[in-house]
Design a protein around this motif. Structure first.
Motif, PDB file in Angstrom:
ATOM      1  N   ARG A  71       0.811  -1.215   0.000  1.00 55.47           N
ATOM      2  CA  ARG A  71       0.000   0.000   0.000  1.00 55.47           C
ATOM      3  C   ARG A  71       0.844   1.265   0.000  1.00 55.47           C
ATOM      4  N   GLY A  72       2.131   1.154   0.304  1.00 53.94           N
ATOM      5  CA  GLY A  72       3.012   2.317   0.363  1.00 53.94           C
ATOM      6  C   GLY A  72       4.063   2.269  -0.732  1.00 53.94           C
ATOM      7  N   THR A  73       5.251   2.799  -0.416  1.00 51.39           N
ATOM      8  CA  THR A  73       6.278   2.959  -1.453  1.00 51.39           C
ATOM      9  C   THR A  73       7.605   2.287  -1.100  1.00 51.39           C
ATOM     10  N   ILE A  74       7.616   1.396  -0.117  1.00 54.21           N
ATOM     11  CA  ILE A  74       8.845   0.660   0.190  1.00 54.21           C
ATOM     12  C   ILE A  74       9.166  -0.295  -0.959  1.00 54.21           C
ATOM     13  N   LEU A  75      10.450  -0.391  -1.274  1.00 52.43           N
ATOM     14  CA  LEU A  75      10.917  -1.305  -2.316  1.00 52.43           C
ATOM     15  C   LEU A  75      11.243  -2.649  -1.657  1.00 52.43           C
ATOM     16  N   TRP A  76      10.251  -3.500  -1.552  1.00 51.38           N
ATOM     17  CA  TRP A  76      10.385  -4.742  -0.795  1.00 51.38           C
ATOM     18  C   TRP A  76      11.422  -5.708  -1.355  1.00 51.38           C
ATOM     19  N   PRO A  77      11.566  -5.847  -2.675  1.00 49.70           N
ATOM     20  CA  PRO A  77      12.588  -6.784  -3.157  1.00 49.70           C
ATOM     21  C   PRO A  77      13.991  -6.440  -2.673  1.00 49.70           C
ATOM     22  N   SER A  78      14.324  -5.155  -2.577  1.00 52.51           N
ATOM     23  CA  SER A  78      15.666  -4.787  -2.118  1.00 52.51           C
ATOM     24  C   SER A  78      15.862  -5.179  -0.658  1.00 52.51           C
ATOM     25  N   LEU A  79      14.812  -5.046   0.159  1.00 53.76           N
ATOM     26  CA  LEU A  79      14.900  -5.456   1.555  1.00 53.76           C
ATOM     27  C   LEU A  79      15.176  -6.951   1.658  1.00 53.76           C
ATOM     28  N   PHE A  80      14.420  -7.747   0.927  1.00 54.85           N
ATOM     29  CA  PHE A  80      14.577  -9.194   1.035  1.00 54.85           C
ATOM     30  C   PHE A  80      15.850  -9.685   0.362  1.00 54.85           C
ATOM     31  N   ASP A  81      16.336  -8.979  -0.646  1.00 54.57           N
ATOM     32  CA  ASP A  81      17.654  -9.309  -1.206  1.00 54.57           C
ATOM     33  C   ASP A  81      18.733  -9.149  -0.136  1.00 54.57           C
ATOM     34  N   ALA A  82      18.643  -8.070   0.644  1.00 55.54           N
ATOM     35  CA  ALA A  82      19.615  -7.852   1.717  1.00 55.54           C
ATOM     36  C   ALA A  82      19.471  -8.911   2.801  1.00 55.54           C
ATOM     37  N   LEU A  83      18.234  -9.279   3.135  1.00 54.81           N
ATOM     38  CA  LEU A  83      18.011 -10.292   4.163  1.00 54.81           C
ATOM     39  C   LEU A  83      18.569 -11.651   3.759  1.00 54.81           C
ATOM     40  N   ALA A  84      18.573 -11.931   2.462  1.00 55.26           N
ATOM     41  CA  ALA A  84      19.068 -13.221   1.990  1.00 55.26           C
ATOM     42  C   ALA A  84      20.563 -13.393   2.227  1.00 55.26           C
ATOM     43  N   LYS A  85      21.250 -12.306   2.553  1.00 53.77           N
ATOM     44  CA  LYS A  85      22.709 -12.370   2.739  1.00 53.77           C
ATOM     45  C   LYS A  85      23.110 -12.514   4.196  1.00 53.77           C
ATOM     46  N   ILE A  86      22.147 -12.539   5.104  1.00 55.30           N
ATOM     47  CA  ILE A  86      22.479 -12.727   6.516  1.00 55.30           C
ATOM     48  C   ILE A  86      21.873 -14.040   7.004  1.00 55.30           C
ATOM     49  N   HIS A  87      22.356 -14.528   8.153  1.00 55.23           N
ATOM     50  CA  HIS A  87      21.950 -15.836   8.637  1.00 55.23           C
ATOM     51  C   HIS A  87      21.383 -15.795  10.056  1.00 55.23           C
ATOM     52  N   SER A  88      21.052 -14.625  10.556  1.00 56.90           N
ATOM     53  CA  SER A  88      20.559 -14.503  11.930  1.00 56.90           C
ATOM     54  C   SER A  88      19.094 -14.891  12.073  1.00 56.90           C
ATOM     55  N   ASN A  89      18.418 -15.122  10.945  1.00 60.80           N
ATOM     56  CA  ASN A  89      17.017 -15.577  10.957  1.00 60.80           C
ATOM     57  C   ASN A  89      16.122 -14.647  11.765  1.00 60.80           C
ATOM     58  N   PRO A  90      16.085 -13.347  11.420  1.00 63.33           N
ATOM     59  CA  PRO A  90      15.243 -12.418  12.187  1.00 63.33           C
ATOM     60  C   PRO A  90      13.764 -12.757  12.063  1.00 63.33           C
ATOM     61  N   ARG A  91      13.024 -12.469  13.119  1.00 65.57           N
ATOM     62  CA  ARG A  91      11.577 -12.662  13.082  1.00 65.57           C
ATOM     63  C   ARG A  91      10.974 -11.593  12.180  1.00 65.57           C
ATOM     64  N   LEU A  92      10.144 -12.000  11.246  1.00 67.82           N
ATOM     65  CA  LEU A  92       9.526 -11.089  10.279  1.00 67.82           C
ATOM     66  C   LEU A  92       8.083 -10.856  10.714  1.00 67.82           C
ATOM     67  N   ILE A  93       7.872  -9.752  11.419  1.00 74.08           N
ATOM     68  CA  ILE A  93       6.615  -9.507  12.109  1.00 74.08           C
ATOM     69  C   ILE A  93       5.814  -8.421  11.389  1.00 74.08           C
ATOM     70  N   LEU A  94       4.697  -8.802  10.787  1.00 78.27           N
ATOM     71  CA  LEU A  94       3.795  -7.819  10.195  1.00 78.27           C
ATOM     72  C   LEU A  94       3.144  -7.027  11.331  1.00 78.27           C
ATOM     73  N   GLU A  95       3.463  -5.735  11.399  1.00 80.72           N
ATOM     74  CA  GLU A  95       2.927  -4.875  12.456  1.00 80.72           C
ATOM     75  C   GLU A  95       2.025  -3.831  11.790  1.00 80.72           C
ATOM     76  N   LEU A  96       0.749  -4.137  11.694  1.00 79.96           N
ATOM     77  CA  LEU A  96      -0.179  -3.327  10.913  1.00 79.96           C
ATOM     78  C   LEU A  96      -1.214  -2.678  11.810  1.00 79.96           C
ATOM     79  N   ARG A  97      -1.549  -1.436  11.488  1.00 80.78           N
ATOM     80  CA  ARG A  97      -2.551  -0.713  12.278  1.00 80.78           C
ATOM     81  C   ARG A  97      -3.915  -1.359  12.137  1.00 80.78           C
TER      82      ARG A  97
END
Length: 274
Positions: free
Chosen positions: A229-255
């Motif tokens: 619904r906004g203007t974040i470039l999601w593929p670039s975020l997930f491309d960066a996440l694919a290069k780390i191994h800490s397995n962060p929790r991906l929490i949808l925090e929606l109003r």
């Protein structure tokens, strides 16, 4: 990109949200972040009946469980020792809730403001003094988190340079302190205050990144919209996440919790998560 499995999305929910989305959570044993226990009123009232009902709603849940810690009305770098004592007490109350609910992660807010971005380096030792005040506030909190096996993750709020928060977390010298990223806060800071884009926050944190709030914005305000619904470039975020191994929790925090599955479906269609 790597050949790792796609990450599983989780969600930030209170009891009402858990009731509405319990089947979606249990379907893939998704991570949850419990959000009914961060206000002063919730902490000072008898929160245990609500926590007991929340535990019943999570019966059968084997995903990771976290909690949004207290944050309203204070910062963790207060100059006033009496205020620091209040902040310390609130965060310890949050950890008590974590222990009761079986949560092993608690979100706390970064102290870095937009003002800091322009002014910290205009004063001798201001940056070091901010870090010292945070240490004074969090010393007992970190010790408690360590003792109960809970990790504090420091979330960006107004932060303009993500490296400040990463360095602050590292300065506490504890495996119980790591970094959180809120995508909407980062994108707001990028568009409105000249901060780097969202994927840079992932690169700055690296393996210290253990938690992410996924929410979309227009860059003007903290919208907490569903992704897409906004203007974040999601593929670039997930491309960066694919290069780390800490397995962060991906929490949808929606109003609007009613848009939770819409946001999840959007990221699924992009092929970046499930």
């Amino acid at each position: 990109m790597t050949d790792r499995p796609k990450p599983i999305l989780g969600a930030a929910l209170g009891l009402n949200g858990l009731m509405a989305h319990r089947d979606w959570v249990l379907e893939k044993q998704r991570d949850v972040e419990l959000q009914d226990f961060h206000t002063a009123q919730a902490l000072d009232d008898d929160w245990r009946p609500l926590a007991e009902e929340t535990r019943r709603m999570l019966d059968g849940h084997t995903g990771r469980r976290g909690l949004h810690g207290p944050f309203w009305g204070f910062k963790i770098d207060s100059h006033d020792p009496e205020i620091r004592a209040v902040v310390r007490r609130r965060l310890l109350q949050g950890l008590e809730c974590c222990a009761f609910l079986g949560a092993d992660q608690m979100v706390i807010h970064s102290p870095f403001s937009t003002w800091d971005g322009n002014n910290l380096d205009a004063w001798d030792n201001a940056r070091e003094q901010l870090v010292e005040r945070v240490h004074l506030t969090l010393k007992d909190v970190v010790a408690r988190a360590e003792s109960q096996g809970c990790t504090l993750v420091i979330e960006n709020i107004e932060d303009r340079d993500p490296r400040d928060r990463v360095a602050l977390a590292a300065s506490l010298n504890s495996a119980a302190v790591r970094v959180s990223l809120d995508t909407g806060h980062a994108h707001y800071a990028h568009v409105s205050t000249g901060a780097p884009p969202v994927d840079y926050h992932v690169r700055a944190a690296g393996e210290a990144l253990h938690h992410i709030h996924l929410q979309d914005v227009d860059g003007y305000a903290d919208r907490h919209w569903a992704p897409g619904r906004g203007t974040i470039l999601w593929p670039s975020l997930f491309d960066a996440l694919a290069k780390i191994h800490s397995n962060p929790r991906l929490i949808l925090e929606l109003r609007d919790k009613g848009t939770l599955r819409e946001g999840a479906a959007y990221l699924e269609r992009l092929g970046v998560a499930e």
